[in-house]
Design an enzyme around this catalytic site. Structure first.
Site, PDB file in Angstrom:
ATOM      1  N   LYS A   1       2.064  -3.902   6.552  1.00 26.36           N
ATOM      2  CA  LYS A   1       2.432  -3.824   5.124  1.00 26.36           C
ATOM      3  C   LYS A   1       3.956  -3.708   4.994  1.00 26.36           C
ATOM      4  CE  LYS A   1      -1.637  -4.047   3.203  1.00 26.36           C
ATOM      5  NZ  LYS A   1      -2.010  -5.314   2.576  1.00 26.36           N
TER       6      LYS A   1
ATOM      7  N   SER B   1       0.832  -1.203   0.000  1.00 23.35           N
ATOM      8  CA  SER B   1       0.000   0.000   0.000  1.00 23.35           C
ATOM      9  C   SER B   1       0.863   1.248   0.000  1.00 23.35           C
ATOM     10  CB  SER B   1      -0.861  -0.035   1.267  1.00 23.35           C
ATOM     11  OG  SER B   1      -1.408   1.230   1.534  1.00 23.35           O
ATOM     12  N   ALA B   2       0.314   2.318  -0.551  1.00 25.43           N
ATOM     13  CA  ALA B   2       0.973   3.620  -0.528  1.00 25.43           C
ATOM     14  C   ALA B   2       1.156   4.112   0.898  1.00 25.43           C
ATOM     15  CB  ALA B   2       0.130   4.621  -1.306  1.00 25.43           C
TER      16      ALA B   2
ATOM     17  N   TYR C   1      -1.787  -1.427  11.002  1.00 29.64           N
ATOM     18  CA  TYR C   1      -2.098  -1.902   9.651  1.00 29.64           C
ATOM     19  C   TYR C   1      -0.945  -1.557   8.698  1.00 29.64           C
ATOM     20  CZ  TYR C   1      -3.873  -1.487   4.900  1.00 29.64           C
ATOM     21  OH  TYR C   1      -3.997  -1.557   3.534  1.00 29.64           O
TER      22      TYR C   1
HETATM   23  N1  UFG Z   1     -12.651  10.952   3.383  1.00 26.32           N
HETATM   24  C1  UFG Z   1     -13.648  11.838   3.723  1.00 26.32           C
HETATM   25  N2  UFG Z   1     -14.810  11.329   4.230  1.00 26.32           N
HETATM   26  C2  UFG Z   1     -15.017  10.002   4.422  1.00 26.32           C
HETATM   27  C3  UFG Z   1     -13.978   9.107   4.082  1.00 26.32           C
HETATM   28  C4  UFG Z   1     -12.806   9.619   3.572  1.00 26.32           C
HETATM   29  O1  UFG Z   1     -13.501  13.049   3.577  1.00 26.32           O
HETATM   30  O2  UFG Z   1     -16.086   9.613   4.898  1.00 26.32           O
HETATM   31  C5  UFG Z   1     -11.404  11.483   2.821  1.00 26.32           C
HETATM   32  C6  UFG Z   1     -10.185  11.173   3.646  1.00 26.32           C
HETATM   33  O3  UFG Z   1     -10.003  12.148   4.640  1.00 26.32           O
HETATM   34  C7  UFG Z   1      -9.094  11.167   2.583  1.00 26.32           C
HETATM   35  C8  UFG Z   1      -9.808  10.677   1.329  1.00 26.32           C
HETATM   36  O4  UFG Z   1     -11.196  10.872   1.579  1.00 26.32           O
HETATM   37  O5  UFG Z   1      -8.674  12.476   2.359  1.00 26.32           O
HETATM   38  C9  UFG Z   1      -9.568   9.218   1.040  1.00 26.32           C
HETATM   39  O6  UFG Z   1      -9.878   8.467   2.188  1.00 26.32           O
HETATM   40  P1  UFG Z   1     -10.002   6.879   2.158  1.00 26.32           P
HETATM   41  O7  UFG Z   1     -10.343   6.431   3.552  1.00 26.32           O
HETATM   42  O8  UFG Z   1     -10.901   6.458   1.059  1.00 26.32           O
HETATM   43  O9  UFG Z   1      -8.556   6.436   1.757  1.00 26.32           O
HETATM   44  P2  UFG Z   1      -7.180   6.695   2.517  1.00 26.32           P
HETATM   45  O10 UFG Z   1      -6.328   7.444   1.574  1.00 26.32           O
HETATM   46  O11 UFG Z   1      -7.326   7.206   3.876  1.00 26.32           O
HETATM   47  O12 UFG Z   1      -6.817   5.180   2.739  1.00 26.32           O
HETATM   48  C10 UFG Z   1      -5.949   4.535   1.956  1.00 26.32           C
HETATM   49  C11 UFG Z   1      -6.258   3.029   1.916  1.00 26.32           C
HETATM   50  C12 UFG Z   1      -5.815   2.379   3.167  1.00 26.32           C
HETATM   51  C13 UFG Z   1      -4.458   2.855   3.610  1.00 26.32           C
HETATM   52  C14 UFG Z   1      -4.498   4.328   3.792  1.00 26.32           C
HETATM   53  C15 UFG Z   1      -3.244   4.852   4.401  1.00 26.32           C
HETATM   54  O13 UFG Z   1      -7.622   2.802   1.709  1.00 26.32           O
HETATM   55  O14 UFG Z   1      -5.769   0.990   2.940  1.00 26.32           O
HETATM   56  O15 UFG Z   1      -4.720   4.866   2.516  1.00 26.32           O
HETATM   57  O16 UFG Z   1      -3.106   6.210   4.253  1.00 26.32           O
HETATM   58  F1  UFG Z   1      -4.023   2.317   4.740  1.00 26.32           F
END
Ligand code: UFG
Length: 341
Positions: free
Chosen positions: A155, A126-127, A151
């Site tokens: 990774k 994962s990134a 988590y």
């Molecule tokens: N976001 C919202 N509202 C929500 C959910 C997310 O504004 O209800 C925003 C988050 O703040 C973020 C963006 O949408 O800015 C993306 O969020 P996600 O949860 O979809 O994805 P992430 O980038 O946080 O998560 C990803 C992967 C994980 C990993 C994580 C680590 O899904 O597996 O990056 O940074 F671990």
């Protein structure tokens, strides 16, 4: 003779899409899953898309004897390992659950590969391993940062386990694919993301809000140092992502690897803000989403996106679908699920 690929976690979101692409590329696929975070919806969808039933072995990769039996029952040429817990927040409150499950299952696979005298292993990384990177976009050479969640740490540790094992054990080869943000669904709308409970991730939360399952989407933070104040991510279409696995598996099986352990970023190379994503979703699907700004979410990095040159040149792979197409597919899938219930 077609080569056989074992897909651990093959009944889940990413695993099911990878299974379809591998099968359509001519590989025999064995799916193994303990079904702890999914039902058979995606498995059945895979079989419908392909028009035939694939083997589904219900087993836990933490059970080393079961892993041994699996390798005895099938001649496995490559393993793609998806079976893992993936909720970042839960990993903070239940670290042992994550370390035990995510590490033990992977150790059992690598151990078995060693016992077999070699095997090709593709690890889904994962990134998240880049943390808050000093320079964007991130390349595979960008130093990893200390993990901010158990988590994320699993990774990093699994990447290290693979790197060290390919150097130590003859015939064991590995590729780690570092995914950015996988979103969307298969164009058939027969497989997609099925979060249990309240979704953690943005796109399932958007589609569930649009269909009326959730009242309002909270946009976490509007004061980041980004063009519109919301976080930037690299959203990669799930089918594009799945195709990267076919390229990586064929690279391993056809003896085209340049090193016995390789890492590739799998993203689009394009940063998209939360607000841009919402706007695209509304525009392409012709609807209005109920959303509001909310405080920042702990642990979110302000911005991350991939430099994908290495995957483009070495894997011969490139993300093809636009964010609009992907969000249309995500919406079609949500409607398919709603119609079924
Ligand atoms: N976001 C919202 N509202 C929500 C959910 C997310 O504004 O209800 C925003 C988050 O703040 C973020 C963006 O949408 O800015 C993306 O969020 P996600 O949860 O979809 O994805 P992430 O980038 O946080 O998560 C990803 C992967 C994980 C990993 C994580 C680590 O899904 O597996 O990056 O940074 F671990």
């Amino acid at each position: 003779m077609p080569k056989t690929v074992l897909v651990s976690g093959g009944a889940g979101f990413i695993g099911s899409h990878v299974t379809v692409e591998l099968s359509q590329a001519g590989y025999d696929v064995v799916i193994a899953d303990n079904m702890s975070n999914c039902d058979e919806t995606n498995y059945e969808g895979v079989c419908r898309i392909l028009g035939r039933k694939l083997p589904l072995v219900k087993m836990d990769f933490c059970d080393s004897a079961a892993v041994g039996r699996l390798f005895a029952d099938y001649h496995i040429d490559a393993v793609i390992h998806f079976a893992a817990f993936k909720a970042v927040g839960e990993s903070v409150s239940e670290p042992l659950k994550y370390y035990r499950n995510n590490l033990e299952s992977f150790l059992n696979i690598v151990e078995e590969a060693k016992r077999q005298g070699g095997c090709n292993i593709l690890f889904s990384s994962s990134a998240t391993v880049y943390g808050v990177a000093e320079k964007l976009p991130v390349t595979e050479q960008t130093p990893r940062q200390p993990a901010t969640s158990p988590y994320g740490n699993t990774k990093q540790i699994c990447e290290d386990v693979l790197r060290d094992s390919v150097h130590a054990y003859k015939g064991v080869r590995g590729i780690a694919l570092r995914y950015f943000n996988p979103i969307g669904a298969h164009p058939s709308a027969l497989i997609g993301e099925l979060p249990r409970g309240v979704p953690n991730n943005l796109v399932p939360f958007i589609t569930q809000t649009a269909i009326g399952k959730r009242e309002c989407l909270s946009v976490f933070g509007n004061d980041y140092d980004t063009p519109d104040g919301t976080c930037l991510r690299d959203y990669i279409d799930i089918v594009d992502l799945a195709k990267a696995h076919v390229c990586a598996v064929s690279r391993m099986l056809d003896g085209r690897m340049k090193e016995d352990y390789e890492i590739f970023n799998i993203g689009t190379g394009r940063p998209v803000s939360v607000l841009e994503l919402i706007n695209s979703f509304e525009k392409v699907n012709g609807l209005k989403l109920n959303w509001k700004f909310a405080p920042r979410r702990a642990g979110d990095v302000p911005a991350i996106w991939a430099d994908t040159s290495l995957a483009n040149s070495e894997l011969g792979w490139k993300a093809e679908r636009s964010v609009d197409e992907t969000l249309a597919a995500a919406w079609a899938w949500e409607k398919h699920i709603a119609g079924r219930n």
